[in-house]
Structures are given as structure tokens and as C-alpha cells.
Design a protein around this motif. Structure first.
Motif, PDB file in Angstrom:
ATOM      1  N   THR A   1       0.852  -1.191   0.000  1.00 53.48           N
ATOM      2  CA  THR A   1       0.000   0.000   0.000  1.00 53.48           C
ATOM      3  C   THR A   1       0.886   1.238   0.000  1.00 53.48           C
TER       4      THR A   1
ATOM      5  N   THR B   1      -7.837   1.499  -4.965  1.00 53.19           N
ATOM      6  CA  THR B   1      -7.541   2.832  -4.443  1.00 53.19           C
ATOM      7  C   THR B   1      -8.492   3.125  -3.291  1.00 53.19           C
ATOM      8  N   ASP B   2      -7.981   3.865  -2.344  1.00 48.46           N
ATOM      9  CA  ASP B   2      -8.784   4.192  -1.165  1.00 48.46           C
ATOM     10  C   ASP B   2      -9.416   5.572  -1.300  1.00 48.46           C
ATOM     11  N   GLU B   3      -8.647   6.529  -1.765  1.00 44.23           N
ATOM     12  CA  GLU B   3      -9.155   7.901  -1.806  1.00 44.23           C
ATOM     13  C   GLU B   3      -8.341   8.700  -2.805  1.00 44.23           C
TER      14      GLU B   3
END
Length: 396
Positions: free
Chosen positions: A62, A124-126
Motif C-alpha cells: 500500500t 484505491t482508497d481515496e
């Protein structure tokens, strides 16, 4: 090595792409790489690769990735700098750049998308977009501070507000609140999104209003700003817009768009576009039927909005010509005559011409006018050619 997994910045043509696994390396790790792209719909061609100097990174890891794009409008020399795992919640990355590439035209970015291809998996997170580093990577963990410097300017049935962001947790927008009593309670009357710090509030003048503004973000809403007091000018409503006139049989139907702060409307009519216009009625609605119109006469209409502050100017005139019942023509036989359904008590005239020349057609009356009785009428023409074209119309 065949994977093309990453984020693309759409601009409708050659644009920017940043992803992972664009270079053949191994089964355990690959490169984070910057590339150009061509978009056809949402398809991405992530080559040629522009930058692969970000180092090797293991699959399954990550990363916090920051791209700084410096736009230069003088040619293909935009600069893109890549930071891998920079320090968040600060005003600067605090780590060396993983790579920098110049000499490429990113273009005008119109959207951001995600590409997953070649059997890879990319999560993707943000995504954030900001005008500076702190704006893009700061974690929103606090409420924003109340806005400061709230200012109000009086207008005609209008209040214009402006304020300044006081910082704290990053605001995403602002709520504008109004009261008729000092100290509230306040009602939210509008909102803006960052970076807009102005707001125009249409209110009826002649009264005093009290305003506050609060800031909001993902955590919540700040306290209210300091209150401002303002007394806008009482003015007449704005002129009516969107006037439409539809002619009918001995009448004209009118409609228009409501004017703010109007309590009624004065409908006026003239037989000349330059007037004089005479009032034919008032209404609190935005529709009016002129049932006193005569057929075959062209009328011009205007409407004025009436409110507590006076009467607005007239709008631009619109015209309409009422007509009688349209004859239902059943058959026309050139050289023989015409058959139509004649409405009861309506007068009709049949005409002939030698040829149809559009607006230049020369029409001649065929016999005298006929008053309908609610049945089918037939007018024969024993003359035949050159009586080749016919028409019938109502005369009332």
C-alpha cells in the motif's frame, strides 16, 4: 508485465497516466511508472512510458502517491513530480522526489479514472485534488473554524455577503443563514463550496436581516461566524420574463415566468406594437386569458409585475392574432371544387388560383361567402382549368 493498472487523467486526447506493473520485472515486484496515454472512450494505452525511476515496489503493498503537476502554457513542458509515501498532515512532502519528468503536455484535465487490465488487481482508497500539498494530503480530523470577516452589502431586494476562511480542519463548504431577529434562530438559506466565499441572497427590501455563516467538512459543521446586520433597499419586482401568447377563437391565452416579490400582475394590450397599451386585467397567477379579443386582429401584449416596492417596467411585447375555427377540408379536386366541414354559424370563403406560388399566389374568390350549418359543404367550380388550386378559410 502486461498489467496496466493505475489512475489516468482524462483530457480527451494524449494525457497523463500513473500506474503499477508497466515494466516486465518479476512475479513479486514491479515499477510505479508515469506514462502518456491516448483515450478512445475510456480505453487506455499506457505507453510510451515516460518515467520508471520510482524504484521497485512489491506487489500487494500500500502506497501514498502524490503527483505534483506544474502546468506551463508555453508548450510541451509541463512538469510532473512523483512522491512515494510522503509525510501527510504537513505543508511539504518531507521526502525526496521519487522522480520528475518535464517536456510533456498534460493538457486540460477533464476527469480522473482508474484502469485495471492484464489480469491485475488495483485498489484505491481515496483520490484528492488540491492546489497545494497540504490541501491534497492533510487528514481531515478537526472541525473547521468559524468563518471570519463576514461582510454584507445592501442592494435592491438583494444582500451580497462575503467572508474569509479561518482555517482549522479543511472546510469543504459554507452554510449561509438568515434571521429576522438579532441572535436567531437562523434558517439556512443557501450554501457554497470551497473556494467560493461569496453569496447573493434575494430578499424583499425594506426590512432588517441578520446573517451568519458556518464552515463544514467531513467531520461536521463549525460554530457560526459573528453576526452582520443589513437592511436592503425596497424596490419594485424585476420585469416579467418568458411571456408566451397563444391565439385561439376570439381569445388569446397568456403565460409568463413569475417575478420575485411580485404579488400581482397587470396585463396590457394594444393593436400597435408602440402602444398605447391599455390594462385588460390583473391577476395573482402567472396566466391570463384574454376573452375579449376579436378574430383576425393582431394584438400586442405586455405584463407588469406589481409588488410592495412598486410596479416593474413592462416586458418586451409579444403578438398574437386570434382566428376562427379552422375548416376541416375533406377533399380538393383541381378543376372541380372543394369539400369541407363547415362549423355552425361560421362564415367561410372559397378561393381559386391558377398555380401555387407560396406567398406570391394570386387568389380569387370563388362565389360568395358561405355561412356554415354544422354539415359538410361543397363548392363546385364549373370553370375547370386554369382554376387548378383551391383554398377555404374562415372569415370570423
Amino acid at each position: 508485465g502486461g498489467n496496466k493498472n493505475g489512475v489516468y487523467f482524462l483530457n480527451g486526447g494524449t494525457g497523463l497516466y500513473f500506474g503499477f506493473g508497466l515494466q516486465v520485472n518479476s512475479e513479486s515486484d514491479g515499477y510505479l511508472a508515469l506514462a502518456s496515454m491516448n483515450t478512445v472512450g475510456t480505453a487506455v494505452d499506457a505507453g510510451p512510458t515516460l518515467l520508471t525511476t520510482t524504484g521497485l515496489h512489491p506487489y500487494g503493498g500500500t502506497k501514498l502517491i502524490v503527483l505534483e503537476i506544474v502546468f506551463n502554457t508555453s508548450g510541451d513542458n509541463d512538469t510532473v513530480t512523483v512522491y512515494v509515501n510522503p509525510v501527510a498532515n504537513t505543508n511539504a512532502p518531507a521526502v525526496p522526489a521519487a522522480g520528475t519528468y518535464s517536456g510533456f503536455d498534460v493538457g486540460t484535465i477533464t476527469g480522473i479514472g482508474m484502469q485495471v487490465a492484464g489480469g491485475g488487481d488495483f485498489i484505491t482508497d481515496e483520490w484528492r485534488v488540491g492546489t497545494n500539498y497540504a490541501h491534497a494530503v492533510a487528514a481531515v480530523v478537526d472541525l473547521p473554524n468559524p468563518p471570519v470577516g463576514l461582510d454584507a452589502t445592501s442592494g435592491s431586494n438583494l444582500v451580497s455577503l462575503s467572508w474569509t476562511d479561518a482555517g482549522g480542519g479543511l472546510p469543504t463548504g459554507y452554510n449561509v443563514k438568515r434571521s429576522s431577529v438579532s441572535g436567531g434562530p437562523y434558517t439556512t438559506v443557501g450554501s457554497t463550496t470551497v473556494p467560493t466565499v461569496t453569496y447573493d441572497d434575494a430578499v424583499l427590501g425594506g426590512s432588517t436581516y441578520y446573517y451568519v455563516v458556518s464552515a463544514v467538512n467531513g467531520v461536521g459543521e463549525s460554530a457560526n461566524s459573528a453576526q452582520v446586520i443589513v437592511s436592503p433597499i425596497l424596490a419594485a419586482p424585476a420585469a416579467v420574463t418568458g411571456l408566451m401568447v397563444v391565439p385561439g377563437d376570439s381569445q388569446v391565452a397568456l403565460s409568463w415566468t413569475a417575478s420575485a416579490f411580485a404579488t400581482s400582475y397587470d396585463v396590457k394590450r394594444a393593436t400597435d406594437i408602440n402602444g398605447p397599451y391599455v390594462s385588460i386585467g390583473t391577476t395573482s397567477a402567472t396566466t391570463f386569458d384574454d376573452t375579449g379579443a376579436a378574430n383576425s386582429i393582431t394584438y400586442y401584449y405586455v405584463v407588469a409585475a406589481i409588488g410592495a416596492g412598486g410596479t416593474s417596467p413592462d416586458n418586451e411585447p409579444e403578438s398574437a392574432t386570434p382566428i376562427g375555427p379552422v375548416p376541416l377540408v375533406l377533399d380538393i379536386d383541381p378543376g372541380v371544387g372543394i369539400i369541407w366541414f363547415a362549423s355552425n354559424s361560421v362564415t367561410y370563403q372559397v378561393q381559386w388560383a391558377s398555380e401555387d406560388l407560396g406567398t406570391n399566389t394570386v387568389w380569387n374568390n370563388l362565389g360568395s361567402a358561405i355561412t356554415g350549418d354544422g354539415t359538410t359543404n361543397t363548392v363546385f367550380d364549373p370553370a375547370g382549368p386554369p382554376h387548378n388550386v383551391y383554398q377555404v378559410f374562415s372569415t370570423q
